[in-house]
Every structure is written in C-alpha cells, then in structure tokens.
Design an enzyme around this catalytic site. Structure first.
Site, mmCIF file in Angstrom:
data_model
loop_
_atom_site.group_PDB
_atom_site.id
_atom_site.type_symbol
_atom_site.label_atom_id
_atom_site.label_comp_id
_atom_site.label_asym_id
_atom_site.label_seq_id
_atom_site.Cartn_x
_atom_site.Cartn_y
_atom_site.Cartn_z
ATOM 1 N N ASP A 8 -0.955 -2.830 4.348
ATOM 2 C CA ASP A 8 -1.157 -1.877 3.251
ATOM 3 C C ASP A 8 -1.299 -0.477 3.852
ATOM 4 O O ASP A 8 -2.210 -0.232 4.652
ATOM 5 C CB ASP A 8 -2.425 -2.251 2.468
ATOM 6 C CG ASP A 8 -2.657 -1.357 1.249
ATOM 7 O OD1 ASP A 8 -1.842 -0.437 1.004
ATOM 8 O OD2 ASP A 8 -3.665 -1.575 0.543
ATOM 9 N N GLU A 44 2.440 -3.293 1.271
ATOM 10 C CA GLU A 44 1.846 -2.655 0.089
ATOM 11 C C GLU A 44 1.896 -1.131 0.196
ATOM 12 O O GLU A 44 1.501 -0.560 1.217
ATOM 13 C CB GLU A 44 0.393 -3.154 -0.035
ATOM 14 C CG GLU A 44 -0.351 -2.680 -1.277
ATOM 15 C CD GLU A 44 -1.736 -3.349 -1.408
ATOM 16 O OE1 GLU A 44 -1.964 -4.413 -0.797
ATOM 17 O OE2 GLU A 44 -2.581 -2.795 -2.119
ATOM 18 N N ASP A 96 0.609 -0.765 -5.511
ATOM 19 C CA ASP A 96 -0.807 -0.658 -5.884
ATOM 20 C C ASP A 96 -0.989 0.692 -6.595
ATOM 21 O O ASP A 96 -0.885 0.772 -7.827
ATOM 22 C CB ASP A 96 -1.651 -0.792 -4.593
ATOM 23 C CG ASP A 96 -3.146 -0.555 -4.791
ATOM 24 O OD1 ASP A 96 -3.551 -0.143 -5.874
ATOM 25 O OD2 ASP A 96 -3.920 -0.755 -3.837
ATOM 26 N N LYS A 100 -5.247 -3.967 -10.108
ATOM 27 C CA LYS A 100 -6.675 -3.641 -10.075
ATOM 28 C C LYS A 100 -7.011 -3.149 -11.477
ATOM 29 O O LYS A 100 -6.469 -2.120 -11.909
ATOM 30 C CB LYS A 100 -6.951 -2.517 -9.070
ATOM 31 C CG LYS A 100 -6.738 -2.897 -7.618
ATOM 32 C CD LYS A 100 -7.030 -1.720 -6.703
ATOM 33 C CE LYS A 100 -6.752 -2.076 -5.263
ATOM 34 N NZ LYS A 100 -6.804 -0.895 -4.378
HETATM 35 O O1 OSB Z 1 -5.572 -0.262 -1.269
HETATM 36 O O2 OSB Z 1 -6.439 -2.123 -1.816
HETATM 37 C C1 OSB Z 1 -6.549 -0.974 -1.365
HETATM 38 C C2 OSB Z 1 -10.162 -0.466 -0.214
HETATM 39 C C3 OSB Z 1 -10.315 0.870 -0.457
HETATM 40 C C4 OSB Z 1 -9.262 1.576 -0.977
HETATM 41 C C5 OSB Z 1 -8.051 0.967 -1.241
HETATM 42 C C6 OSB Z 1 -7.890 -0.391 -0.997
HETATM 43 C C7 OSB Z 1 -8.965 -1.112 -0.466
HETATM 44 C C8 OSB Z 1 -8.899 -2.503 -0.093
HETATM 45 C C9 OSB Z 1 -10.192 -3.257 -0.211
HETATM 46 O O3 OSB Z 1 -7.911 -3.031 0.380
HETATM 47 C C10 OSB Z 1 -10.049 -4.645 -0.681
HETATM 48 C C11 OSB Z 1 -11.408 -5.241 -0.953
HETATM 49 O O4 OSB Z 1 -12.093 -4.808 -1.894
HETATM 50 O O5 OSB Z 1 -11.771 -6.153 -0.222
HETATM 51 MG MG MG Z 2 -3.748 -1.152 -1.675
#
Ligand code: OSB
Ligand code: MG
Length: 382
Positions: free
Chosen positions: A192, A217, A242, A266
């Site tokens: 990601d 991602e 995302d 999300k």
């Molecule tokens: O892009 O999913 C993301 C955490 C902070 C900001 C963006 C992201 C994330 C994570 C955390 O990937 C995933 C989790 O909550 O364990």
């Molecule tokens: Mg992400």
C-alpha cells in the site's frame, strides 16, 4: 425509527503500542473523536470518527470533523424522527459537501443505536452473513527490509491471512522482495503506497509484478483514475483503490475505467454504512472483490468494521487486527481477538455493537467533551 435527543462529542488520547508510519507521515498516538448518541428513552450507542489528527490520509482531521458535526451535521438529526438508520446518509448529504468521516461517525452511530433499540446484533441489521471474518495485518514502513521481514514472519505465525506492507519511493522493491523471499509463495502479501507515486513511476512499479502480490493499493493520488487505469493496463498485479473511492460514483468510475480491480471499503471514508453497502452491491454485481480497510480504530470502530465485513462480498481478508495489535488496553470489553487461523468472530448474539464500552476508562482518557442537543443548536442558530 430513531430520534436523537443528545449527542456527546468526546476526544480521547490513546498511545499506539508502536508508531505507525505510512508514506505521508507517522503516528505514535491517536487523538480520537468518540460520539455517544442517545434517544429520549435512554437508549445509547457509541460511535468512532476515524479522522486523524493531521490531514495525511484525506483532508479531514479530528478538528474539522468536530466542527462539521457541531455546526452542520448534528443539528439535522437532533430531535427529528428518522425512519431508520438507512435514511441518515441522505439527510446529511443534502447540500453539505465532503466531511465524509464526520458524516460517517453520525450515520454509523445511528445504525448502532437502531440495533441497540431493536435488540439485534449490528451485523444482522446490516444483512451480514459471515460468522467469522478473515484478518490481515498492515505493517508500517520500517527502517530496513530486515526489520520488516521480522514483523511479517511474526504476523504469519500469529495466523494473519494477508500481510500488507506500506511502501514509498526508495522503500519499496527491496522490502517486498525480502518479505516474499522469506515467506515463500504460499503467503498472500500486498503493498500500500498511500498515493506516494505518479505515472512517471510506472516503469518502476511494473517491476513489482515479479513478486506475485495479491494486490497493490493506491499507488497514485486519489483523483488519478485515468493514470491508475493506464498503470493497471500495464500490470498483472490487481490494483486496489482506497483513497480514490470516496463515494458510490467513484466506485462505478473505477469499474468503468478499469482503474482498479479490487476496492478497500472504509466506511468512514465513504460517509458510512449505507454507501459502503451500495459500493459492496455494485462491486458484487461487477465481480469486483472488496475488503474492509482499517484506520487504527479502537474497539468501538472495530465493532462497526467487523459487522460490515460480514456482508457476503467481503471475500478478502480485512485490516481488522485485534485490539492488542494497537493498544496496551482497549476501550471495550471483551477486547477484539483473532483465533489461530486469523479469523475474527462476528458477534451474532449480543444486541448492538456486541462489545461493552468501558466508560470509566474512556473518562480517564478524555481531553475534551461537548454535549449537543436540539435546544442548544437552535439557540446557536438564532
Ligand atoms: O491506507 O489503509 C491505509 C493506516 C493509516 C492510514 C492509512 C491506512 C492505514 C492502515 C491501517 O493500513 C490498517 C489498520 O487499521 O490496521
Ligand atoms: Mg490504504
């Protein structure tokens, strides 16, 4: 029917067990906005706003969300008969642009409150079918590939079903290669970038195809749907979006343009459960798998995410790590746990969120409180 009598906004400060680094910044502790929604009969439900302290992920922050809820959003809901939580999104959306995380906190709280009032588990109210949901871990950017490998190995041993690696320019191929090398071909891995690259990096990103990742991602910025489609045409690794997917239209656009083949849903990012479910349905009809992302939530936000992830087209492991991954002590009881197979149990007997909220512990973490009522917002608007 839901009718809100009072909404309590509360900020808590909760240190993360270890700092979490993504391409746009690092967080060592979380300032978290919690909401408590109450009706006139004394029924109550907690909700969590996922906005961070700084605008490193989307434009929203905990402070903009607080303002949006107090000034524009809460007054639309307080003391008003709402036919059901499904109707809240439209009420909040009309002529108020953006502020999706603020809207989502209220909207999801209404789903939680409705489940509590009706005495049904949140997952059932939503239409969830899975009894257990598979879980992946999201590992922040580490100083060296060797340190990342150490954490990835521990995560596989703990049972996680997907290992997500945060990457950024100059900390990418070597990290993915090292993890693939040590874990072998049998473990699902993904990366990601949180929007850290541009189309100028396409040749470089294409080299990631060699590692057989489940997905890549959000390599480019949220608005770069055309460039993402161009990259997807050049890569065999599926792109997952995302930050780009801010509403149902963006999900449709991704599918029509071929900007990605998987969506990370999300609920906070899209404005709540009604939109999450609509995106889920559109993806199901288009054969696009979805999974539930995470925002370093407490056990309250986790309850909502687990309920959402129980919908049928959530077929890939979500970022639904158990409480102990993030916190020395969570604010719910029991804490969220994962079994040795990397599965989290969806509460299907207890009404509402399925976990009890530890109000005393929350009180001890609280740094500010504001109570919103219809009377008070009517006075403010005079
Ligand atoms: O892009 O999913 C993301 C955490 C902070 C900001 C963006 C992201 C994330 C994570 C955390 O990937 C995933 C989790 O909550 O364990
Ligand atoms: Mg992400």
């Amino acid at each position: 029917m839901v009718c809100l009598d009072r909404i309590t906004l509360r900020e808590i400060l909760l240190p993360l067990k270890e700092p979490f680094r993504i391409s746009s910044g690092v967080q060592a502790e979380r300032r978290i906005l919690l909401l408590e929604l109450e009706d006139a009969e004394g029924a109550a439900a907690w909700a969590e706003c996922v906005a961070f302290q700084r605008p490193i992920y989307t434009a929203e922050t905990i402070d903009t969300a607080w303002l949006a809820i107090r000034e524009w959003l809460a007054p639309r809901l307080l003391d008003r008969a709402i036919p059901g939580a499904y109707a809240v999104h439209e009420i909040l959306e009309r002529d108020i642009r953006g502020h999706n995380m603020a809207k989502a906190a209220l909207e999801m709280g209404c789903w939680g409150l409705q489940a509590t009032i009706e005495g049904v588990p949140l997952a059932r109210l939503l239409g969830g079918t899975h009894e257990r949901v598979p879980t992946g871990i999201s590992l922040g950017i580490q100083p060296t590939p060797a340190l990342l490998v150490e954490r990835a190995v521990a995560a596989v041993e703990a049972g996680y079903r997907k290992i997500k690696l945060k990457i950024q320019p100059r900390q990418d191929v070597a990290y993915v290669a090292a993890v693939r090398d040590v874990l072998g071909a049998g473990v699902e891995i993904m990366a990601d970038a949180n929007a850290a690259y541009t189309i100028a990096d396409a040749d470089h990103l294409v080299t990631l195809d060699a590692f057989g990742m489940l997905m890549l991602e959000q390599p480019f910025g949220a608005d770069a749907l055309l460039q993402l489609a161009e990259l997807q045409r050049r890569m065999t690794t599926p792109l997952c979006l995302d930050e780009s997917i801010t509403d149902l239209q963006r999900a449709r656009d991704m599918i029509a343009l071929g900007s990605g083949r998987i969506i990370n849903i999300k609920p906070g990012r899209v404005g709540g459960f009604a939109v999450s479910r609509a995106i889920h349905d559109v993806c199901r009809d288009a054969g696009v798998p979805v999974w539930c992302g995470g925002m370093l939530e407490t056990g309250i936000g986790r309850a909502y995410n687990v309920a959402l992830a129980s919908l049928p087209n959530f077929t890939l492991p979500g970022d639904l790590s158990p409480s102990a991954r993030y916190w020395a002590r969570d604010i719910v009881e029991p804490e969220w746990t994962m079994d040795a197979d990397g599965m989290v149990r969806v509460p299907r007997e207890t009404p509402g969120l399925g976990v009890a909220v530890d109000a005393d512990f929350i009180e001890s973490l609280t740094t500010r409180v504001e109570i919103l009522t219809a009377r008070q917002s009517a006075m403010a608007s005079q």
